[in-house]
Design an enzyme around this catalytic site. Structure first.
Site, PDB file in Angstrom:
ATOM      1  N   SER A 120       3.320  -8.749  -0.346  1.00 10.98           N
ATOM      2  CA  SER A 120       2.167  -8.199  -0.440  1.00 10.98           C
ATOM      3  C   SER A 120       1.377  -9.554  -0.564  1.00 10.98           C
ATOM      4  CB  SER A 120       1.628  -7.301  -1.907  1.00 10.98           C
ATOM      5  OG  SER A 120       0.392  -6.095  -1.074  1.00 10.98           O
ATOM      6  N   LYS A 121       0.233  -9.782   0.296  1.00 14.22           N
ATOM      7  CA  LYS A 121      -0.562 -10.750  -0.181  1.00 14.22           C
ATOM      8  C   LYS A 121      -1.999 -10.276  -0.721  1.00 14.22           C
ATOM      9  CE  LYS A 121      -3.710  -8.827   3.441  1.00 14.22           C
ATOM     10  NZ  LYS A 121      -4.957  -9.684   5.355  1.00 14.22           N
ATOM     11  N   ARG A 169     -15.089  13.764  13.068  1.00 12.62           N
ATOM     12  CA  ARG A 169     -15.491  12.617  12.823  1.00 12.62           C
ATOM     13  C   ARG A 169     -15.521  11.856  14.233  1.00 12.62           C
ATOM     14  NH1 ARG A 169     -11.343   9.782   8.657  1.00 12.62           N
ATOM     15  NH2 ARG A 169     -12.557  11.413   6.792  1.00 12.62           N
ATOM     16  N   SER A 192      -4.095  11.028   7.389  1.00 14.47           N
ATOM     17  CA  SER A 192      -3.447   9.782   7.201  1.00 14.47           C
ATOM     18  C   SER A 192      -3.045   9.121   6.118  1.00 14.47           C
ATOM     19  CB  SER A 192      -4.239   8.457   7.161  1.00 14.47           C
ATOM     20  OG  SER A 192      -4.236   7.542   6.536  1.00 14.47           O
ATOM     21  N   LEU A 209     -17.704   4.043   1.534  1.00 14.32           N
ATOM     22  CA  LEU A 209     -17.581   5.536   1.607  1.00 14.32           C
ATOM     23  C   LEU A 209     -18.320   6.563   1.251  1.00 14.32           C
ATOM     24  CD1 LEU A 209     -15.478   6.874   4.325  1.00 14.32           C
ATOM     25  CD2 LEU A 209     -14.457   7.011   3.109  1.00 14.32           C
ATOM     26  N   GLN A 231     -12.089   4.927  15.165  1.00 11.73           N
ATOM     27  CA  GLN A 231     -12.747   5.410  14.443  1.00 11.73           C
ATOM     28  C   GLN A 231     -13.993   4.717  13.571  1.00 11.73           C
ATOM     29  OE1 GLN A 231     -10.520   8.613  11.003  1.00 11.73           O
ATOM     30  NE2 GLN A 231     -10.908   9.899  12.638  1.00 11.73           N
ATOM     31  N   VAL A 233      -5.964   2.307  -1.798  1.00 11.07           N
ATOM     32  CA  VAL A 233      -6.642   2.472  -3.330  1.00 11.07           C
ATOM     33  C   VAL A 233      -7.655   2.588  -3.703  1.00 11.07           C
ATOM     34  CG1 VAL A 233      -7.769   0.625  -3.934  1.00 11.07           C
ATOM     35  CG2 VAL A 233      -6.426   1.990  -6.040  1.00 11.07           C
ATOM     36  N   ALA A 234      -8.507   2.820  -2.263  1.00 15.92           N
ATOM     37  CA  ALA A 234      -9.961   3.600  -2.258  1.00 15.92           C
ATOM     38  C   ALA A 234      -9.831   4.751  -1.361  1.00 15.92           C
ATOM     39  CB  ALA A 234     -10.878   2.541  -1.188  1.00 15.92           C
ATOM     40  N   ALA A 235      -8.572   5.074  -0.854  1.00 14.76           N
ATOM     41  CA  ALA A 235      -9.539   6.813  -0.352  1.00 14.76           C
ATOM     42  C   ALA A 235      -8.800   7.553  -1.281  1.00 14.76           C
ATOM     43  CB  ALA A 235      -7.646   7.272  -0.020  1.00 14.76           C
ATOM     44  N   GLU A 236     -10.477   8.297  -0.954  1.00 15.25           N
ATOM     45  CA  GLU A 236     -11.224   9.734  -1.758  1.00 15.25           C
ATOM     46  C   GLU A 236     -10.717  10.500  -1.505  1.00 15.25           C
ATOM     47  OE1 GLU A 236     -14.902   7.845  -0.599  1.00 15.25           O
ATOM     48  OE2 GLU A 236     -14.936   6.278  -1.210  1.00 15.25           O
ATOM     49  N   PHE A 282     -11.501  20.174   5.196  1.00 17.56           N
ATOM     50  CA  PHE A 282     -12.052  18.490   5.624  1.00 17.56           C
ATOM     51  C   PHE A 282     -11.944  18.785   7.180  1.00 17.56           C
ATOM     52  CE2 PHE A 282     -11.278  13.677   4.507  1.00 17.56           C
ATOM     53  CZ  PHE A 282     -11.543  14.373   3.093  1.00 17.56           C
ATOM     54  N   HIS A 287     -13.776   3.057  10.388  1.00 24.56           N
ATOM     55  CA  HIS A 287     -12.855   3.143   9.288  1.00 24.56           C
ATOM     56  C   HIS A 287     -11.428   3.160   9.127  1.00 24.56           C
ATOM     57  CE1 HIS A 287     -12.426   5.695   5.282  1.00 24.56           C
ATOM     58  NE2 HIS A 287     -11.711   6.405   6.362  1.00 24.56           N
ATOM     59  N   GLU A 334     -15.448  12.863   3.134  1.00 27.69           N
ATOM     60  CA  GLU A 334     -15.960  13.761   3.662  1.00 27.69           C
ATOM     61  C   GLU A 334     -15.664  14.978   3.221  1.00 27.69           C
ATOM     62  OE1 GLU A 334     -14.363  13.613   8.162  1.00 27.69           O
ATOM     63  OE2 GLU A 334     -12.905  14.917   7.495  1.00 27.69           O
ATOM     64  N   ARG A 338      -8.559  10.401  14.847  1.00 27.50           N
ATOM     65  CA  ARG A 338      -7.307  10.752  13.749  1.00 27.50           C
ATOM     66  C   ARG A 338      -8.446  12.042  12.945  1.00 27.50           C
ATOM     67  NH1 ARG A 338      -7.451   9.509   7.976  1.00 27.50           N
ATOM     68  NH2 ARG A 338      -8.676   8.392   7.779  1.00 27.50           N
ATOM     69  N   GLY A 380       0.600  -1.236   0.368  1.00 31.46           N
ATOM     70  CA  GLY A 380       0.242  -0.047   0.281  1.00 31.46           C
ATOM     71  C   GLY A 380       1.023   1.328   0.164  1.00 31.46           C
ATOM     72  N   HIS A 410     -15.858   6.633  10.710  1.00 28.02           N
ATOM     73  CA  HIS A 410     -16.538   7.104   9.822  1.00 28.02           C
ATOM     74  C   HIS A 410     -18.145   8.148   9.250  1.00 28.02           C
ATOM     75  CE1 HIS A 410     -16.879   9.695   6.096  1.00 28.02           C
ATOM     76  NE2 HIS A 410     -14.996   9.358   5.859  1.00 28.02           N
TER      77      HIS A 410
HETATM   78  C1  FAD Z   1     -13.547   3.810   1.647  1.00 29.41           C
HETATM   79  C2  FAD Z   1     -11.723   4.269   2.588  1.00 29.41           C
HETATM   80  C3  FAD Z   1     -11.055   5.961   2.085  1.00 29.41           C
HETATM   81  C4  FAD Z   1     -10.169   6.450   2.797  1.00 29.41           C
HETATM   82  N1  FAD Z   1     -10.483   8.037   2.130  1.00 29.41           N
HETATM   83  C5  FAD Z   1      -8.812   8.883   2.583  1.00 29.41           C
HETATM   84  C6  FAD Z   1      -8.251   9.848   2.733  1.00 29.41           C
HETATM   85  O1  FAD Z   1      -9.026  10.386   2.044  1.00 29.41           O
HETATM   86  N2  FAD Z   1      -7.630  10.588   3.295  1.00 29.41           N
HETATM   87  C7  FAD Z   1      -6.190   9.605   4.260  1.00 29.41           C
HETATM   88  O2  FAD Z   1      -6.055  10.573   4.697  1.00 29.41           O
HETATM   89  N3  FAD Z   1      -7.086   8.772   4.753  1.00 29.41           N
HETATM   90  C8  FAD Z   1      -7.617   8.128   3.668  1.00 29.41           C
HETATM   91  N4  FAD Z   1      -8.280   6.447   4.416  1.00 29.41           N
HETATM   92  C9  FAD Z   1      -7.049   6.234   5.075  1.00 29.41           C
HETATM   93  C10 FAD Z   1      -6.136   5.721   4.718  1.00 29.41           C
HETATM   94  O3  FAD Z   1      -6.595   5.403   3.168  1.00 29.41           O
HETATM   95  C11 FAD Z   1      -5.160   4.580   5.325  1.00 29.41           C
HETATM   96  O4  FAD Z   1      -5.035   4.543   6.521  1.00 29.41           O
HETATM   97  C12 FAD Z   1      -4.349   3.998   4.532  1.00 29.41           C
HETATM   98  O5  FAD Z   1      -5.119   3.789   2.732  1.00 29.41           O
HETATM   99  C13 FAD Z   1      -3.691   2.970   5.691  1.00 29.41           C
HETATM  100  O6  FAD Z   1      -2.572   2.208   4.098  1.00 29.41           O
HETATM  101  P1  FAD Z   1      -1.180   1.722   4.553  1.00 29.41           P
HETATM  102  O7  FAD Z   1      -0.055   1.866   3.491  1.00 29.41           O
HETATM  103  O8  FAD Z   1      -1.405   1.625   6.023  1.00 29.41           O
HETATM  104  O9  FAD Z   1      -2.118  -0.007   3.952  1.00 29.41           O
HETATM  105  P2  FAD Z   1      -2.670  -0.493   3.263  1.00 29.41           P
HETATM  106  O10 FAD Z   1      -3.168   0.473   1.721  1.00 29.41           O
HETATM  107  O11 FAD Z   1      -4.208  -1.075   3.471  1.00 29.41           O
HETATM  108  O12 FAD Z   1      -2.016  -1.574   3.106  1.00 29.41           O
HETATM  109  C14 FAD Z   1      -1.208  -2.652   3.692  1.00 29.41           C
HETATM  110  C15 FAD Z   1      -0.875  -3.879   2.681  1.00 29.41           C
HETATM  111  O13 FAD Z   1      -0.458  -4.867   3.740  1.00 29.41           O
HETATM  112  C16 FAD Z   1      -0.380  -5.782   2.744  1.00 29.41           C
HETATM  113  N5  FAD Z   1      -0.637  -7.383   3.882  1.00 29.41           N
HETATM  114  C17 FAD Z   1      -1.159  -6.646   5.025  1.00 29.41           C
HETATM  115  N6  FAD Z   1      -1.185  -7.952   5.342  1.00 29.41           N
HETATM  116  C18 FAD Z   1      -0.210  -8.762   4.871  1.00 29.41           C
HETATM  117  C19 FAD Z   1       0.257 -10.270   4.898  1.00 29.41           C
HETATM  118  N7  FAD Z   1       0.008 -11.176   5.900  1.00 29.41           N
HETATM  119  N8  FAD Z   1       0.617 -10.812   4.319  1.00 29.41           N
HETATM  120  C20 FAD Z   1       1.339 -10.295   3.215  1.00 29.41           C
HETATM  121  N9  FAD Z   1       0.713  -8.749   3.125  1.00 29.41           N
HETATM  122  C21 FAD Z   1       0.050  -8.266   3.810  1.00 29.41           C
HETATM  123  C22 FAD Z   1      -1.976  -5.896   1.716  1.00 29.41           C
HETATM  124  O14 FAD Z   1      -1.488  -6.936   0.714  1.00 29.41           O
HETATM  125  C23 FAD Z   1      -1.253  -4.545   1.418  1.00 29.41           C
HETATM  126  O15 FAD Z   1      -0.578  -4.427   0.284  1.00 29.41           O
HETATM  127  C24 FAD Z   1     -10.034   6.143   3.805  1.00 29.41           C
HETATM  128  C25 FAD Z   1      -9.816   4.644   3.948  1.00 29.41           C
HETATM  129  C26 FAD Z   1     -10.665   3.432   3.432  1.00 29.41           C
HETATM  130  C27 FAD Z   1     -10.803   2.666   3.978  1.00 29.41           C
END
Ligand code: FAD
Length: 599
Positions: free
Chosen positions: A45-46, A294, A402, A251, A239, A55-58, A125, A362, A254, A397, A22, A241
C-alpha cells in the site's frame, strides 16, 4: 547515471500480492489467507493501511436487516438507482451477500451503533426505500477499516509492505507474473514475483479539482490494468455528492439527511420538491426529497445555482443543510464528527445554524471490468472495491452500497485469487530483467535536467482539473466534452515530453511519486472524457445539455468499455448490460414537481 540513481532491484517471491490496504484490499487478503493458510501473501500500500480513503467513510454500509426490508427491495433500489445500467445478476449476488459480510465484521469486532434493545441500528440513505444502512455513528469507515486491519494482524501469512508505491504490473505468457514498484522510504525498486494479484487501489476522484477524496485517490490501479489491455467499464459515470463543504470538499455525510436533515435554498425553501423528488410520504418513511439519489440532488443544485437561488460564500455558491431540528442530543449521538467538522472548519455549530454545502466529485462508478469473482481478462489479475466495476452501480451508485461492496467483492476476489495463486506455475527468472527495463523511465524522470520549458506537476494537474470541471461536469455537452478530450490529449503529450522535478533525492520523494501518479490520472481523465462523449444519451450521473438529453434504452442500455493506448486516445466500445428480472422503466422518486426545463 549514478549508482544512487539506479539502486538495484530487490526481488521477492510470494504467492499473491494484494495492492491496496483499504477496505477491499484487507478483506481480499483476509479471504485469501482463510481460504488457504499456506499461501504467502504480500499486502502492499502506498500509505499505511489505516490512512486509506476507506477510513474517511462516514455514513454507513447497506445490508438487509429489518423485517420491513427484503433482498428484492435492495435489488430494486440499486437497479433503479443505477438507472438500469447495473448488471442484475451481480446485484442479486451482492444484496444476498451483504448481511453475511456485515455480520462477519461484527464478529471481528466492528462496533455497529445499536438500538435500545441491543440490535444493530440502521438509518435511511438516499434512494433506499427503507432503513438499510448500518453505521457506527458517523465514523463507519474508520471502524470498519480498523476492524479489518486489526483482524489482518492475527494472520502472519499476510506480510505487509506499507509505503510501497506500485508502478507497473508485469505479465508473461501465463498472465500476471509480478508487481513492480518503489519502496517509498528508500526510493529503491522492488519486484514481487507472484502468479496472482488483487488490485484494490480505490477510485480516481482526484482527477477533478472539487472532490471529497483523500489526496491519494488518483486512480493508478485502473491505469495499471488498462496498460495491459484490460477494459475500463462505464468510466463516464462520475458521482457528485450533493453535500460537501464549499472550497475544501470535506464530505458532509448523507447520514445527515438520513437522520432527517433538510436542504434549503437561498429563499429558505426545501427546493427539492420542485425536482420531482417528493415528498411522497411523511417522516419516518421519506422516500425522496433529501433522500433522493445523489445524481438527482446534485443536478438540482446545478439548477438552483443557475437560477440564482444559492447563497454566496467565500468559497463559492452553496445551499444550506439544516440539522437544527435534530437537537443537540441526536447530533452528538449520531453525527458527532459532522458536528465537529462544521465547528472546526466553518466555525458553525449545527445545533444553532445550518451548514453551507455544495456538490463535489465523490465516487468513480466505473472501473476495471470484472466478473463476480473479481477476475479480469488478464489471467491472474483480480480487482475489487472502488477501482473495479463488478457491475452493481450502473449509472449512479446508491450511498452505502460501496462499503458493503468492498467486503462482498473483496472477499470474492481474495478467494478466487487464492485458487489461482496455488495452481499457476511460478514466474521465471527472466522477469527481473524486464522489471529493470520497466523501472528505467521512472528513474530517468529523476535524472532529467531541469529544463525551463518543462511543465511542473502542479501546472499539468491544474490544467487536468480545469479540463474535467469545464467539460465533464454535472451537465455535459458535445462541445465541452470534445474540448476536454483535446485539452487532455495535449496534457498527456506534454507529460510524455517530461515534467520538471525539483527534488532529485530517492528517499520519500513525494514530488517524484506525484509525477508518476499524474501520468496515470491523465490517462483516466482522458478515458472519462471520451467515454462520456461516446454516450449519446442522458442517464444517471451522465446528463447532457445538447441533442441527447433523454435516456435512450434502444441505443444506449449498454456499458461503455475503454481500451487505452500508450499514446493516442482510448478506443471506446459498448457492450450489453445483463438484465435478469427488472425491466427498465421510468425512474420515479415521487412528487408532483417537474424538473426545471433546461433552457
Ligand atoms: C469522504 C468519503 C466518505 C464516504 N462515505 C461512504 C459511506 O458512508 N458509505 C459507503 O458505502 N461509501 C462511502 N464512501 C465511498 C467508499 O468509502 C469508498 O468507495 C471505499 O472506501 C474505497 O475503498 P477501496 O478499498 O476500494 O479503496 P481505498 O480505501 O481508497 O484504498 C485504496 C488503497 O490502495 C492503495 N494504493 C492506491 N494506489 C496505489 C499504488 N500505486 N501503489 C500502492 N498502493 C496503492 C492505497 O494506499 C490504499 O491503501 C465514501 C468516500 C469518501 C471519499
Amino acid at each position: 547515471m549514478t549508482a544512487q540513481r539506479h539502486p538495484d532491484l530487490r526481488v521477492i517471491d510470494c504467492d499473491l500480492v494484494v495492492i491496496g490496504g483499504g477496505g477491499a484490499g484487507l478483506r481480499a487478503a483476509l479471504a485469501a489467507t482463510v481460504a488457504d493458510p499456506s499461501l504467502d501473501i504480500v499486502l502492499v500500500s502506498k500509505v499505511v493501511p489505516m490512512r486509506s480513503h476507506t477510513v474517511a467513510a462516514e455514513g454507513g454500509a447497506a445490508a438487509v436487516l429489518r423485517e420491513d426490508d427484503s433482498f428484492e427491495q435492495h435489488f430494486e433500489d440499486t437497479v433503479s438507482g443505477g438507472e438500469w445500467l447495473c448488471d442484475q445478476a451481480a446485484v442479486e449476488a451482492f444484496v444476498a451477500a451483504c448481511p453475511r459480510e456485515l455480520a462477519q465484521l461484527e464478529r471481528w469486532g466492528c462496533p455497529w451503533s445499536r438500538r435500545d434493545d441491543g440490535r444493530v441500528q440502521t438509518r435511511f440513505f438516499g434512494g433506499m426505500r427503507v432503513q438499510r444502512t448500518w453505521f457506527a455513528a458517523d465514523r463507519t469507515g474508520f471502524h470498519m477499516l480498523h476492524t479489518l486491519f486489526q483482524t489482518s494482524l492475527r494472520y502472519p501469512a499476510i506480510r505487509r509492505h506499507d509505503e510501497f508505491f506500485c508502478t507497473n504490473l508485469l505479465v508473461d505468457e501465463h498472465g500476471l507474473a509480478g508487481v513492480l514498484g518503489i519502496d517509498i522510504a528508500t526510493g529503491h525498486p522492488v519486484l514481487y514475483r507472484a502468479r496472482a494479484a488483487v488490485l484494490a487501489t480505490g477510485g480516481a476522484g482526484r482527477v477533478y479539482a472539487h472532490n471529497t477524496n483523500a489526496g491519494i485517490v488518483t486512480g493508478e490501479g485502473m491505469a495499471l490494468a488498462a496498460r495491459h489491455g484490460v477494459a475500463l467499464r462505464d468510466m463516464e459515470f462520475v458521482q457528485w455528492h450533493p453535500t460537501a463543504l464549499p472550497g475544501s470538499g470535506i464530505l458532509i455525510t448523507e447520514g445527515c439527511r438520513g437522520e432527517g436533515g433538510v436542504l434549503l435554498n437561498a429563499e429558505g425553501r426545501r427546493y427539492l420538491e420542485d425536482y420531482g423528488l417528493g415528498p411522497l410520504e411523511p417522516w419516518p418513511r421519506p422516500r425522496a426529497m433529501e433522500l433522493g439519489p445523489r445524481d438527482r440532488l446534485s443536478q438540482a443544485f446545478w439548477h438552483e445555482d443557475r437560477a440564482g437561488r444559492t447563497i454566496t460564500t467565500a468559497q463559492g455558491n452553496a445551499v444550506l443543510l439544516d440539522l437544527r431540528h435534530l437537537g443537540p442530543r441526536r447530533l452528538a449521538e449520531r453525527l458527532p464528527m459532522i458536528s465537529e467538522v462544521a465547528r472546526r472548519f466553518l466555525g458553525i455549530d449545527p445545533v444553532t445554524a445550518p451548514i453551507p454545502v455544495r456538490p463535489a466529485v465523490h465516487y468513480t462508478m466505473g472501473g476495471v471490468a470484472t466478473d463476480l469473482d473479481g477476475s479480469t481478462t488478464l489471467p491472474g489479475l483480480y480487482a475489487a472495491g472502488e477501482c473495479a466495476s463488478a457491475g452493481i452501480h450502473g449509472a449512479n451508485r446508491l450511498g452505502s452500497n460501496s462499503l458493503a461492496e468492498l467486503l462482498v467483492f473483496g472477499r470474492a476476489a481474495g478467494e478466487a485469487a487464492a485458487v489461482r495463486a496455488r495452481s499457476a506455475p511460478r514466474p521465471g527468472e527472466a522477469l527481473a530483467a524486464e522489471a529493470r527495463a520497466c523501472m528505467a523511465p521512472w528513474y530517468a524522470m529523476l535524472e532529467a535536467a531541469p529544463a525551463a520549458e518543462r511543465p511542473r506537476v502542479a501546472t499539468l494537474r491544474n490544467a487536468m482539473h480545469a479540463a474535467m470541471e469545464d467539460g465533464v461536469g454535472i451537465y455535459r455537452d458535445a462541445e465541452g466534452m470534445a474540448r476536454a478530450c483535446e485539452a487532455l490529449a495535449g496534457l498527456r503529450a506534454a507529460y510524455r515530453d517530461g515534467v520538471a522535478l525539483d527534488d532529485r533525492s530517492l528517499a520519500f520523494n513525494t514530488e517524484w511519486l506525484s509525477a508518476i501518479e499524474l501520468g496515470h490520472s491523465l490517462q483516466l481523465a482522458e478515458v472519462m472524457a471520451h467515454a462520456a462523449l461516446a454516450r449519446r444519451e442522458s442517464r444517471g450521473a451522465h446528463q447532457r445539455l445538447d441533442a441527447w438529453r433523454a435516456r435512450d434504452d434502444a441505443g444506449f442500455l449498454v456499458h461503455s468499455l475503454a481500451w487505452c493506448a500508450a499514446d493516442g486516445p482510448p478506443r471506446i466500445e459498448h457492450a450489453p448490460v445483463k438484465l435478469t428480472r427488472s425491466v427498465p422503466r421510468e425512474r420515479v422518486y415521487g412528487g408532483a414537481g417537474e424538473r426545471v426545463a433546461l433552457d
